[in-house]
Design an enzyme around this catalytic site. Structure first.
Site, PDB file in Angstrom:
ATOM      1  N   ASP A  36      31.882  43.082  40.692  1.00 28.18           N
ATOM      2  CA  ASP A  36      32.819  44.206  40.800  1.00 28.18           C
ATOM      3  C   ASP A  36      32.083  45.451  41.304  1.00 28.18           C
ATOM      4  OD1 ASP A  36      35.067  46.108  39.921  1.00 28.18           O
ATOM      5  OD2 ASP A  36      35.791  44.232  39.083  1.00 28.18           O
ATOM      6  N   ASP A  45      31.116  51.572  24.039  1.00 28.12           N
ATOM      7  CA  ASP A  45      31.623  50.238  23.723  1.00 28.12           C
ATOM      8  C   ASP A  45      30.861  49.122  24.435  1.00 28.12           C
ATOM      9  OD1 ASP A  45      33.652  50.253  21.779  1.00 28.12           O
ATOM     10  OD2 ASP A  45      35.113  51.048  23.192  1.00 28.12           O
ATOM     11  N   HIS A  69      36.251  50.700  37.980  1.00 28.87           N
ATOM     12  CA  HIS A  69      36.926  49.415  37.887  1.00 28.87           C
ATOM     13  C   HIS A  69      36.109  48.371  37.127  1.00 28.87           C
ATOM     14  CE1 HIS A  69      38.861  45.687  39.453  1.00 28.87           C
ATOM     15  NE2 HIS A  69      39.945  46.449  39.535  1.00 28.87           N
ATOM     16  N   VAL A  86      37.710  50.329  21.973  1.00 33.59           N
ATOM     17  CA  VAL A  86      38.434  49.073  22.191  1.00 33.59           C
ATOM     18  C   VAL A  86      37.500  47.903  21.903  1.00 33.59           C
ATOM     19  CG1 VAL A  86      40.065  49.981  23.884  1.00 33.59           C
ATOM     20  CG2 VAL A  86      37.831  49.146  24.653  1.00 33.59           C
ATOM     21  N   ASN A 160      47.910  41.659  43.641  1.00 30.90           N
ATOM     22  CA  ASN A 160      48.934  42.603  43.178  1.00 30.90           C
ATOM     23  C   ASN A 160      49.985  42.914  44.246  1.00 30.90           C
ATOM     24  OD1 ASN A 160      47.458  42.892  40.752  1.00 30.90           O
ATOM     25  ND2 ASN A 160      46.199  44.509  41.652  1.00 30.90           N
ATOM     26  N   TYR A 171      41.365  29.425  46.009  1.00 30.42           N
ATOM     27  CA  TYR A 171      40.516  28.255  46.215  1.00 30.42           C
ATOM     28  C   TYR A 171      40.589  27.311  45.012  1.00 30.42           C
ATOM     29  CZ  TYR A 171      38.292  30.715  50.135  1.00 30.42           C
ATOM     30  OH  TYR A 171      38.046  31.359  51.319  1.00 30.42           O
ATOM     31  N   VAL A 174      38.371  27.789  41.797  1.00 30.31           N
ATOM     32  CA  VAL A 174      38.499  29.028  41.029  1.00 30.31           C
ATOM     33  C   VAL A 174      39.718  28.983  40.114  1.00 30.31           C
ATOM     34  CG1 VAL A 174      38.824  31.535  41.253  1.00 30.31           C
ATOM     35  CG2 VAL A 174      37.351  30.307  42.870  1.00 30.31           C
ATOM     36  N   SER A 225      43.721  42.439  38.043  1.00 28.47           N
ATOM     37  CA  SER A 225      42.317  42.756  37.726  1.00 28.47           C
ATOM     38  C   SER A 225      42.097  42.838  36.232  1.00 28.47           C
ATOM     39  CB  SER A 225      41.918  44.099  38.346  1.00 28.47           C
ATOM     40  OG  SER A 225      41.666  43.973  39.710  1.00 28.47           O
TER      41      SER A 225
END
Length: 246
Positions: A36, A45, A69, A86, A160, A171, A174, A225
């Protein structure tokens, strides 16, 4: 004692029933690569969870997140279970920041290819890819098959655009993930199709972000995501359970 109803376990973590595993299995030591924008290793966290990383965008440069992200995705996988902020699905997994996207959130096939190769060489057990493109890319399928042959579980976002599943999620090698909302319906924005293996929480998901992005260190985002790392976290729990021999 783990309180599955606490604010720390956001609705997505509860929806995939991760807290039921926590008394005996929190993904201890499983190596999860977040392919990413990087991860903020100083986030409260995540501070104890980030074990290392690699910058495939600019080799030799830091892999820390200069976007937000990757840090958000990382928190859904493995944010600390410490009564604050969280908690992730597998809160004791070991995170690795494989930076293949720039501070603008874009990347090249060469960077992603290099990032996947690094994952193979460094014996990652789970790869989270909350990224994609609408068309197949030459050699992408080959390197992903190489990773699977090396024993890596690869989980990727379906997309999205409300249309067909994006690549690399499309694929066969995956695990493709679409997004679920709090009413247990597929999110309107979520890509969908026969390649989808799981539909996981992906609407208004609170998770870690760099303090420079939001002063609270936690912000909610929606997207496949966000759905993908719920499944990557479950994969880490499964790998850990297998290692326990039960």
């Amino acid at each position: 004692r783990v309180d599955a109803g606490s604010d720390e376990a956001q609705w997505g973590v509860r929806r995939v029933n991760a807290p039921a595993a926590w008394p005996s299995n929190q993904g201890d030591g499983v190596k999860v690569a977040i392919v990413d924008t990087g991860i903020d290793p100083e986030h409260p966290d995540l501070k104890g969870r980030v074990a290392g990383g690699y910058n495939a965008v600019d080799k030799g440069q830091p892999w820390a997140d200069d976007h937000f992200h990757g840090t958000h995705v990382a928190g859904i996988v493995a944010a600390e279970l410490d009564g604050k902020g969280v908690a992730g699905v597998a809160p004791k997994a070991s995170l690795y920041a494989v930076k293949v996207l720039t501070k603008e959130g874009s990347g090249s096939i060469f960077g992603i290819f290099g990032g996947i190769n690094w994952c193979i060489q460094n014996k990652m057990q789970v790869i989270n890819m909350s990224l994609g493109a609408p068309q197949s890319i030459p050699f992408f399928d080959w390197v992903l098959k190489k990773a699977v042959k090396a024993g890596v579980t690869i989980v990727a976002a379906a997309g999205n655009d409300s249309g067909a599943v994006n690549y690399p999620a499309a694929y066969p090698s995956v695990i493709a993930v679409s997004a679920l909302d709090e009413e247990d319906k597929i999110a309107k924005f979520s890509s969908r199709g026969p390649q989808v293996a799981f539909i996981a929480p992906g609407v208004k998901i609170p998770s870690s972000v760099p303090l420079s992005h939001d002063g609270s260190g936690v912000k909610a985002y929606s997207g496949t995501s966000m759905a993908t790392p719920h499944v990557a976290g479950l994969a880490a729990l499964a790998v850990s359970k297998g290692a326990q021999g039960s």
